[in-house]
Motif scaffolding. Structure first.
Motif, short mmCIF file in Angstrom:
data_model
loop_
_atom_site.label_atom_id
_atom_site.label_comp_id
_atom_site.label_asym_id
_atom_site.label_seq_id
_atom_site.Cartn_x
_atom_site.Cartn_y
_atom_site.Cartn_z
N SER A 97 -4.27 2.54 -9.37
CA SER A 97 -4.40 3.37 -8.18
C SER A 97 -5.13 2.65 -7.06
O SER A 97 -4.73 2.74 -5.89
CB SER A 97 -5.13 4.67 -8.54
OG SER A 97 -5.25 5.51 -7.42
N ARG A 98 -6.18 1.92 -7.38
CA ARG A 98 -6.92 1.21 -6.33
C ARG A 98 -6.04 0.16 -5.64
O ARG A 98 -6.15 -0.06 -4.44
CB ARG A 98 -8.15 0.53 -6.92
CG ARG A 98 -9.28 1.50 -7.26
CD ARG A 98 -10.57 0.78 -7.58
NE ARG A 98 -11.55 1.71 -8.13
CZ ARG A 98 -11.81 1.87 -9.41
NH1 ARG A 98 -11.15 1.12 -10.30
NH2 ARG A 98 -12.70 2.74 -9.84
N ASP A 128 -7.24 4.00 -12.92
CA ASP A 128 -8.04 3.68 -11.74
C ASP A 128 -7.65 2.33 -11.14
O ASP A 128 -7.58 2.18 -9.92
CB ASP A 128 -9.53 3.68 -12.11
CG ASP A 128 -10.07 5.08 -12.35
OD1 ASP A 128 -9.47 6.04 -11.85
OD2 ASP A 128 -11.09 5.21 -13.07
N THR A 129 -7.41 1.35 -11.99
CA THR A 129 -7.07 0.00 -11.49
C THR A 129 -5.75 0.01 -10.74
O THR A 129 -5.64 -0.54 -9.63
CB THR A 129 -7.00 -1.00 -12.65
OG1 THR A 129 -8.26 -1.03 -13.32
CG2 THR A 129 -6.65 -2.39 -12.15
N GLY A 185 -5.87 2.66 -2.82
CA GLY A 185 -7.20 2.34 -2.32
C GLY A 185 -8.32 3.09 -3.00
O GLY A 185 -9.50 2.84 -2.72
N THR A 186 -8.00 4.05 -3.88
CA THR A 186 -9.03 4.82 -4.59
C THR A 186 -8.71 4.82 -6.08
O THR A 186 -7.62 4.40 -6.50
CB THR A 186 -9.07 6.29 -4.12
OG1 THR A 186 -7.87 6.96 -4.57
CG2 THR A 186 -9.16 6.37 -2.61
N GLY A 187 -9.65 5.34 -6.87
CA GLY A 187 -9.35 5.59 -8.27
C GLY A 187 -8.30 6.67 -8.40
O GLY A 187 -7.92 7.33 -7.43
N ARG A 233 -8.37 9.10 0.29
CA ARG A 233 -7.05 8.49 0.46
C ARG A 233 -6.51 8.74 1.86
O ARG A 233 -5.89 7.87 2.47
CB ARG A 233 -6.08 9.03 -0.59
CG ARG A 233 -6.25 8.44 -1.97
CD ARG A 233 -5.18 8.97 -2.92
NE ARG A 233 -5.36 8.42 -4.27
CZ ARG A 233 -4.60 8.74 -5.31
NH1 ARG A 233 -3.61 9.62 -5.16
NH2 ARG A 233 -4.81 8.19 -6.49
N THR A 270 0.83 -1.20 0.00
CA THR A 270 0.00 0.00 0.00
C THR A 270 0.87 1.25 0.00
O THR A 270 2.07 1.21 0.22
CB THR A 270 -0.93 0.00 1.21
OG1 THR A 270 -0.14 -0.07 2.40
CG2 THR A 270 -1.86 -1.20 1.18
#
Length: 701
Positions: free
Chosen positions: A512-513, A509-510, A517-519, A546, A226
């Motif tokens: 970043s998630r 977005d993928t 944890g977010t788009g 975030r 993370t």
């Protein structure tokens, strides 16, 4: 050619799990003995079980994982077809199931939490696989490989996401077991490589010409984690948030081919020849992203801007050499595009990266170009001569935030112009399908790679990568004769332009998630090709989300990564009888957020509860004032001791977290109000436990 079985049945009995392929009745069955979890192959056809309780059809075996009390086989119970690449069907993992080796009568809290971590954070993630094409390798690497070897043996170890949980099967395949010694090639069809990241396959047209546009982002399994708990590189040279992104264009791809079943020849590959006779052409362009390759960290303490920590450059040199050794060996020359800010807190990261590159190169020549907007638009570090391996590193700094502020996205194209000559020399891969052997014949090779980063290697990075991909895609279409020289697909075909933008925004977005944890932020730049006020407002909401996730939710998510990828081994980690995932803070400190919430509730109740006309005013005001003081004190304590309230990873504690916790506890002990109570009733964080955990981790490694 040995490929994974595309139809697998699992026979469940009290003493074993038996995996078979109905379309290959003569193939040996894979058996997991219960309760030991030992792997073996049946001799000849699978045995008939008299006590089979059920038979289920699954898409494949994701892997086998040992937790604290038991071992589990993870079965892919549902897979969604995503489309075809070169006629090979690609699938997304939709649902999984745990098959325990023991029938547990007693529930262990840690065991239940381990399972919950995997089910919540990892298994719903974007995982993809194919029974007949290697998704872990770029098409250029595939063209250089021997297609006769099993699919899992061809897999790129960096992107073989389920490699750790496949260890039991791979070890048995290589060495055998108690009943069968030596290599066991019969296990090959049960080993299924999976990637984690983005996979988009879009059959479309450009000016009436049918083609397939695909985008694959492969997330590295090394140093995965993370945002604030995984930065920089590790001692093995693995960069955090490292991803390889491949943009693919396929001409004359037949998307109407039917998939076969496991067996022999074309049916096992799931690939049948085209009928139109035209050769299939594959063009691909590869980029990479990853954290700045030095030792650095950002330390959460409930502040919006975490404290930045950068260790000495000399200490990171061996790790950086390992990182770039691998990058140069795989990709050739590396163009290192750094997008962090040149001022403020990010300046230290910029300077550390530049010092690292200068120390790696034999002798470097620096060039700085500025303008009226920024003092430093470009900072370029090039080797003065090519004398050794690291002279294949080319550093380009671009201050993305300053150059594009004021919604001036067009200024980001200055970076593409700066890289123009490098991109021309870089080329792209072009291959032709060889129907005779199912391989690829390379006609043109990509000779270098652009490695892009910002602080997170997310938002700015994706905008720049999409621009480089756009420039290269225009070049490919011109070379193919689909566009005239000087023409772009943005002006030639608005429908294709819309598709391209959204594919790259979805990729942002993928990625970043998985990390933040977010788009992603700044996706309006990618989707709309301009910066908008609505996009800036959306970025503000993402920033707040975030902040919450990175401080209060990312600890368990990091634990889940460490568990699935093998950075933590619960079956062998000796940390004593206490619960591994239990909170270690003193009860009094844990209670303060609840006191804050209760105080706010009472203040609101007092403010909005109707009073009788003749009721006293003084008492309610004193009541509200008292609880306001309590709430203010609690909030001040929480913000002043933020290290105590961040949800840290518990399986592999970060060194700075342990140190920061001890400092914070020491400060609390000095507090006139809470100090005596904490010292008297503290359950505390066991430093010995953390040292034992670290020692156990080192022994495992």
């Amino acid at each position: 050619m040995t490929l994974p079985f595309r139809d697998v049945n699992v026979h469940v009995s009290p003493d074993s799990y038996t995996f078979t392929s109905p379309s290959s009745p003569n193939a040996p069955a894979l058996i997991l003995d219960r309760p030991t979890g030992d792997v073996r192959l049946s001799d000849g056809p699978p045995p008939a079980h008299k006590r089979v309780s059920r038979v289920s059809s699954i898409a494949g075996i994701l892997g086998i994982i040992s937790l604290r009390l038991d071992k589990y086989a993870i079965a892919i119970t549902k897979a969604q077809p995503m489309g075809r690449l070169r006629g090979h069907m690609v699938y997304k993992v939709i649902a999984t199931d745990f098959l325990p080796m023991r029938e547990r009568q007693i529930h262990d809290p840690d065991e239940d939490q381990f399972l919950s971590l995997l089910k919540t954070w990892i298994l719903p993630g974007p995982m993809y696989f194919s029974y007949s094409i290697d998704l872990t390798n770029s098409f250029q690497r595939q063209a250089a490989m021997d297609n006769s070897t099993p699919l899992w043996m061809r897999a790129d170890d960096r992107f073989f996401w389920n490699r750790f949980v496949q260890s039991d099967l791979i070890d048995y395949r290589r060495n055998g077991g108690r009943s069968h010694q030596g290599p066991q090639p019969g296990a090959d069809p049960y080993i299924l490589p999976v990637i984690f990241g983005t996979l988009e396959i879009r059959p479309t047209t450009l000016k009436g010409t049918p083609l397939t546009l695909a985008l694959i982002t492969r997330k590295s399994r090394f140093r995965a984690g993370t945002r604030y708990f995984t930065r920089g590189i590790d001692e093995e040279g693995h960069a955090s948030n490292y991803n390889e992104t491949e943009q693919i264009v396929i001409l004359n791809d037949s998307n109407s081919r039917m998939g076969g079943f496991a067996g022999t020849g074309d049916m096992q590959s799931g690939k049948l020849g085209g009928s139109d006779g035209r050769e299939m052409q594959i063009m691909s362009y590869v980029q990479t992203r990853g954290s700045v390759p030095v030792y650095w960290a950002e330390i959460n303490a409930l502040k919006y801007t975490p404290k930045l920590q950068v260790r000495g450059i000399e200490t990171a040199m061996p790790a950086a050499k390992k990182h770039f050794d691998e990058q140069i060996r795989i990709y050739g020359d590396n163009y290192l595009v750094n997008l962090v800010n040149q001022n403020g807190r990010e300046k230290r990261i910029k300077e550390a990266y530049e010092q690292m590159v200068e120390m790696l190169q034999t002798s470097s020549v620096e060039k700085t170009k500025g303008d009226m907007i920024t003092d430093e638009k470009f900072h370029i570090i090039e080797p003065s001569s090519s004398k050794q391996e690291y002279d294949r590193l080319h550093y380009i700094y671009f201050d993305f935030h300053h150059e594009t502020k004021g919604l001036q996205l067009h200024r980001a194209m200055l970076l593409v112009e700066q890289l123009h000559d490098a991109l021309i020399a870089q080329q792209y891969f072009r291959g032709v399908e060889m129907p005779a052997n199912g391989g690829l014949e390379a006609r043109n090779l990509q000779t270098s790679v652009v490695r892009t980063n910002c602080m997170d290697s997310l938002d700015r990075t994706n905008v720049v990568q999409s621009m480089l991909a756009r420039w290269t895609l225009d070049r490919i279409f011109v070379d193919l004769g689909l566009l005239q020289r000087g023409e772009t697909f943005a002006t030639a075909d608005t429908a294709f332009e819309f598709l391209f933008r959204n594919v790259w925004a979805d990729n942002a977005d993928t990625v970043s998630r998985a990390y933040a944890g977010t788009g992603a932020m700044k996706t309006d730049m990618t989707r709309l090709a301009k910066r908008t006020k609505a996009g800036m407002f959306g970025d503000g909401k993402i920033a707040v989300t975030r902040y919450y996730l990175n401080n209060f939710r990312d600890g368990p998510r990091q634990d889940a990564y460490d568990l699935f990828l093998g950075a933590y081994h619960p079956a062998t980690a000796a940390v004593g009888p206490s619960l591994v995932l239990a909170a270690r803070r003193p009860i009094l400190i844990q209670s303060i957020p609840y006191v804050l919430a209760f105080s706010v509730f009472l203040v609101l109740m007092a403010l909005f509860t109707p009073r009788l006309p003749d009721a006293s005013v003084l008492k309610p005001r004193l009541f509200i004032l008292f609880w306001l003081v309590v709430a203010g004190w609690c909030l001040n304590f929480i913000l002043g001791n933020g290290m105590l309230y961040v949800n840290w990873p518990k399986l592999n504690p970060r060194p700075w977290a342990t140190e920061g916790y001890q400092d914070a506890i020491s400060n609390v002990r000095k507090d006139k109000l809470l100090g005596p109570l904490v010292a008297r009733h503290e359950r505390g964080l066991s430093t010995a436990r953390y040292l034992n955990a670290e020692e156990g981790k080192k022994r495992i490694e």
